[in-house]
Design an enzyme around this catalytic site. Structure first.
Site, mmCIF file in Angstrom:
data_model
loop_
_atom_site.group_PDB
_atom_site.id
_atom_site.type_symbol
_atom_site.label_atom_id
_atom_site.label_comp_id
_atom_site.label_asym_id
_atom_site.label_seq_id
_atom_site.Cartn_x
_atom_site.Cartn_y
_atom_site.Cartn_z
ATOM 1 N N CYS A 19 0.825 -1.220 0.000
ATOM 2 C CA CYS A 19 0.000 0.000 0.000
ATOM 3 C C CYS A 19 0.856 1.265 0.000
ATOM 4 O O CYS A 19 1.069 1.889 -1.033
ATOM 5 C CB CYS A 19 -0.949 0.024 1.201
ATOM 6 N N SER B 265 4.243 2.077 0.967
ATOM 7 C CA SER B 265 5.607 2.211 0.434
ATOM 8 C C SER B 265 5.670 2.119 -1.090
ATOM 9 O O SER B 265 6.394 2.908 -1.710
ATOM 10 C CB SER B 265 6.585 1.249 1.112
#
Length: 152
Positions: free
Chosen positions: A13, A15
């Site tokens: 999600c 990073s």
């Protein structure tokens, strides 16, 4: 060359969102040869899985592709290879230290520590709010890019 590793819990999600937003910002400045940008997880839970559809869909609205990205885990060796190791929240920082040990070169921080309002970026896996996550990631990446450019 400036080497940046964005890190979150699962690398599906936040990073990867930061990785591809930063790559887009750098490309728009014509600086892609000056940067190496990647992302990784502190956990093994999502290794090999593609980017979460919420992140993928949000970035698609801005013409940013995440095709080919799969979750990988950060390793201790990454500390030697990157100039910046950037977590999305304090819990990520704690887990990064579990992997790398000491931060003798002060490479580790949260993404929004570069902004005028340092804070954690909430995990959209739990909040479902990919819009807010994108806004925070963009704010952090713009501030990080400004900091990097002042060091070139």
């Amino acid at each position: 060359m400036i080497k940046i590793l964005f890190v979150c819990h699962g690398n599906i999600c936040r990073s990867p969102m930061a990785e591809f937003v930063m790559k887009d910002l750098v490309k728009k400045q014509g600086l892609q040869d000056e940067f190496y940008i990647a992302s990784a997880a502190t956990s093994r839970e999502e290794i090999g899985n593609p980017v979460h559809y919420g992140t993928k869909n949000k970035l698609h609205t801005y013409g940013i592709s995440v095709d080919g990205k799969c979750a990988i885990q950060m390793t201790k060796k990454d500390y030697e290879q990157y100039d910046y190791i950037i977590g999305m929240e304090q819990r990520n920082i704690t887990n990064i230290f579990r992997i790398i040990g000491e931060d003798k070169e002060a490479k580790v921080c949260r993404l929004l520590d570069f902004s005028d309002r340092p804070r954690d970026i909430a995990d959209p896996w739990y909040t479902g709010d990919f819009d807010k996550t994108y806004d925070d990631v963009l704010e952090g990446c713009q501030a990080l890019l400004k900091a990097c450019l002042s060091s070139i």
